[in-house]
Write a protein that holds these residues in place. Sequence first.
Motif, PDB file in Angstrom:
ATOM      1  N   LYS A 132       0.833  -1.205   0.000  1.00  0.00           N
ATOM      2  CA  LYS A 132       0.000   0.000   0.000  1.00  0.00           C
ATOM      3  C   LYS A 132       0.867   1.254   0.000  1.00  0.00           C
ATOM      4  O   LYS A 132       0.591   2.210  -0.740  1.00  0.00           O
ATOM      5  N   ALA A 133       1.920   1.271   0.806  1.00  0.00           N
ATOM      6  CA  ALA A 133       2.820   2.426   0.857  1.00  0.00           C
ATOM      7  C   ALA A 133       3.520   2.637  -0.483  1.00  0.00           C
ATOM      8  O   ALA A 133       3.649   3.775  -0.960  1.00  0.00           O
ATOM      9  N   GLU A 134       3.964   1.560  -1.119  1.00  0.00           N
ATOM     10  CA  GLU A 134       4.601   1.660  -2.434  1.00  0.00           C
ATOM     11  C   GLU A 134       3.624   2.185  -3.476  1.00  0.00           C
ATOM     12  O   GLU A 134       3.999   3.008  -4.323  1.00  0.00           O
ATOM     13  N   LEU A 135       2.385   1.727  -3.433  1.00  0.00           N
ATOM     14  CA  LEU A 135       1.375   2.191  -4.374  1.00  0.00           C
ATOM     15  C   LEU A 135       1.109   3.685  -4.190  1.00  0.00           C
ATOM     16  O   LEU A 135       1.007   4.431  -5.163  1.00  0.00           O
ATOM     17  N   GLN A 136       1.022   4.135  -2.948  1.00  0.00           N
ATOM     18  CA  GLN A 136       0.794   5.552  -2.681  1.00  0.00           C
ATOM     19  C   GLN A 136       1.953   6.407  -3.211  1.00  0.00           C
ATOM     20  O   GLN A 136       1.731   7.470  -3.784  1.00  0.00           O
ATOM     21  N   LYS A 137       3.175   5.944  -3.042  1.00  0.00           N
ATOM     22  CA  LYS A 137       4.342   6.666  -3.574  1.00  0.00           C
ATOM     23  C   LYS A 137       4.293   6.716  -5.093  1.00  0.00           C
ATOM     24  O   LYS A 137       4.571   7.756  -5.701  1.00  0.00           O
ATOM     25  N   SER A 138       3.947   5.604  -5.710  1.00  0.00           N
ATOM     26  CA  SER A 138       3.867   5.533  -7.165  1.00  0.00           C
ATOM     27  C   SER A 138       2.790   6.474  -7.694  1.00  0.00           C
ATOM     28  O   SER A 138       2.999   7.187  -8.683  1.00  0.00           O
ATOM     29  N   GLU A 139       1.639   6.488  -7.037  1.00  0.00           N
ATOM     30  CA  GLU A 139       0.552   7.378  -7.452  1.00  0.00           C
ATOM     31  C   GLU A 139       0.969   8.840  -7.320  1.00  0.00           C
ATOM     32  O   GLU A 139       0.652   9.665  -8.181  1.00  0.00           O
ATOM     33  N   ALA A 140       1.683   9.166  -6.257  1.00  0.00           N
ATOM     34  CA  ALA A 140       2.145  10.548  -6.057  1.00  0.00           C
ATOM     35  C   ALA A 140       3.141  10.946  -7.147  1.00  0.00           C
ATOM     36  O   ALA A 140       3.077  12.073  -7.665  1.00  0.00           O
ATOM     37  N   ARG A 141       4.045  10.041  -7.503  1.00  0.00           N
ATOM     38  CA  ARG A 141       5.005  10.343  -8.579  1.00  0.00           C
ATOM     39  C   ARG A 141       4.274  10.579  -9.897  1.00  0.00           C
ATOM     40  O   ARG A 141       4.583  11.521 -10.629  1.00  0.00           O
ATOM     41  N   PHE A 142       3.308   9.727 -10.213  1.00  0.00           N
ATOM     42  CA  PHE A 142       2.555   9.880 -11.458  1.00  0.00           C
ATOM     43  C   PHE A 142       1.778  11.191 -11.444  1.00  0.00           C
ATOM     44  O   PHE A 142       1.756  11.925 -12.431  1.00  0.00           O
ATOM     45  N   ARG A 143       1.112  11.496 -10.324  1.00  0.00           N
ATOM     46  CA  ARG A 143       0.335  12.720 -10.209  1.00  0.00           C
ATOM     47  C   ARG A 143       1.226  13.944 -10.427  1.00  0.00           C
ATOM     48  O   ARG A 143       0.880  14.859 -11.169  1.00  0.00           O
ATOM     49  N   ASN A 144       2.415  13.954  -9.808  1.00  0.00           N
ATOM     50  CA  ASN A 144       3.348  15.071  -9.985  1.00  0.00           C
ATOM     51  C   ASN A 144       3.821  15.169 -11.426  1.00  0.00           C
ATOM     52  O   ASN A 144       3.910  16.264 -11.983  1.00  0.00           O
ATOM     53  N   ALA A 145       4.134  14.040 -12.032  1.00  0.00           N
ATOM     54  CA  ALA A 145       4.587  14.044 -13.424  1.00  0.00           C
ATOM     55  C   ALA A 145       3.488  14.583 -14.328  1.00  0.00           C
ATOM     56  O   ALA A 145       3.755  15.366 -15.251  1.00  0.00           O
ATOM     57  N   PHE A 146       2.252  14.204 -14.074  1.00  0.00           N
ATOM     58  CA  PHE A 146       1.124  14.655 -14.891  1.00  0.00           C
ATOM     59  C   PHE A 146       0.878  16.152 -14.682  1.00  0.00           C
ATOM     60  O   PHE A 146       0.752  16.907 -15.633  1.00  0.00           O
ATOM     61  N   GLU A 147       0.803  16.575 -13.420  1.00  0.00           N
ATOM     62  CA  GLU A 147       0.461  17.968 -13.113  1.00  0.00           C
ATOM     63  C   GLU A 147       1.536  18.956 -13.538  1.00  0.00           C
ATOM     64  O   GLU A 147       1.235  20.093 -13.905  1.00  0.00           O
ATOM     65  N   TYR A 148       2.801  18.553 -13.501  1.00  0.00           N
ATOM     66  CA  TYR A 148       3.881  19.491 -13.779  1.00  0.00           C
ATOM     67  C   TYR A 148       4.551  19.222 -15.126  1.00  0.00           C
ATOM     68  O   TYR A 148       5.619  19.763 -15.422  1.00  0.00           O
ATOM     69  N   ALA A 149       3.936  18.420 -15.957  1.00  0.00           N
ATOM     70  CA  ALA A 149       4.494  18.127 -17.280  1.00  0.00           C
ATOM     71  C   ALA A 149       4.486  19.408 -18.126  1.00  0.00           C
ATOM     72  O   ALA A 149       3.548  20.191 -18.072  1.00  0.00           O
ATOM     73  N   PRO A 150       5.526  19.609 -18.938  1.00  0.00           N
ATOM     74  CA  PRO A 150       5.586  20.808 -19.766  1.00  0.00           C
ATOM     75  C   PRO A 150       4.711  20.683 -21.033  1.00  0.00           C
ATOM     76  O   PRO A 150       4.829  21.499 -21.946  1.00  0.00           O
ATOM     77  N   LEU A 151       3.859  19.671 -21.057  1.00  0.00           N
ATOM     78  CA  LEU A 151       2.945  19.441 -22.185  1.00  0.00           C
ATOM     79  C   LEU A 151       1.509  19.492 -21.707  1.00  0.00           C
ATOM     80  O   LEU A 151       1.219  19.176 -20.554  1.00  0.00           O
ATOM     81  N   ALA A 152       0.603  19.853 -22.592  1.00  0.00           N
ATOM     82  CA  ALA A 152      -0.817  19.842 -22.230  1.00  0.00           C
ATOM     83  C   ALA A 152      -1.323  18.404 -22.260  1.00  0.00           C
ATOM     84  O   ALA A 152      -1.151  17.694 -23.245  1.00  0.00           O
ATOM     85  N   MET A 153      -1.917  17.959 -21.184  1.00  0.00           N
ATOM     86  CA  MET A 153      -2.474  16.609 -21.099  1.00  0.00           C
ATOM     87  C   MET A 153      -3.818  16.668 -20.412  1.00  0.00           C
ATOM     88  O   MET A 153      -4.042  17.506 -19.554  1.00  0.00           O
ATOM     89  N   PHE A 154      -4.705  15.773 -20.833  1.00  0.00           N
ATOM     90  CA  PHE A 154      -5.996  15.654 -20.138  1.00  0.00           C
ATOM     91  C   PHE A 154      -6.550  14.290 -20.349  1.00  0.00           C
ATOM     92  O   PHE A 154      -6.113  13.494 -21.113  1.00  0.00           O
TER      93      PHE A 154
END
Length: 122
Positions: free
Chosen positions: A100-122
């Motif tokens: 569960k802890a590993e999954l939460q870390k992975s989700e946070a990394r993905f969320r940060n990568a998505f939110e701060y990506a220099p490309l428009a994504m949706f």
Amino acid sequence: MNNYGKKILGFSPEEIKFPYDNLFLKIIDHHGNLLKKEDLVFAKVKATKEAVYNVPIGIIKTNGNQVLLNVNASPLFDEKNNFNGVTVVFEDVTEQVRIKAELQKSEARFRNAFEYAPLAMF
């Protein structure tokens, strides 16, 4: 105690010396904080004479290994309804908590990568 209990805890019931002050392992919460004597499952059940369910605790064995447990406990009474002990059932949830802890870390990394990506994504 059955064989699975002995495997999880690393000792047999004969090795337990009550009261808990003489217990040779540390009992902690899932955050690693040492539990006070009055916060231990046995003490809570004895004090309230009521069952407890899904109590998350951990133990640190004498070899330093940590095991996380989910504990259920019920009071035992004699024929005159006097408190006579506690029945405890516990499940090793160490691996579930780790995953569960590993999954939460992975989700946070993905969320940060998505939110701060220099490309428009949706």
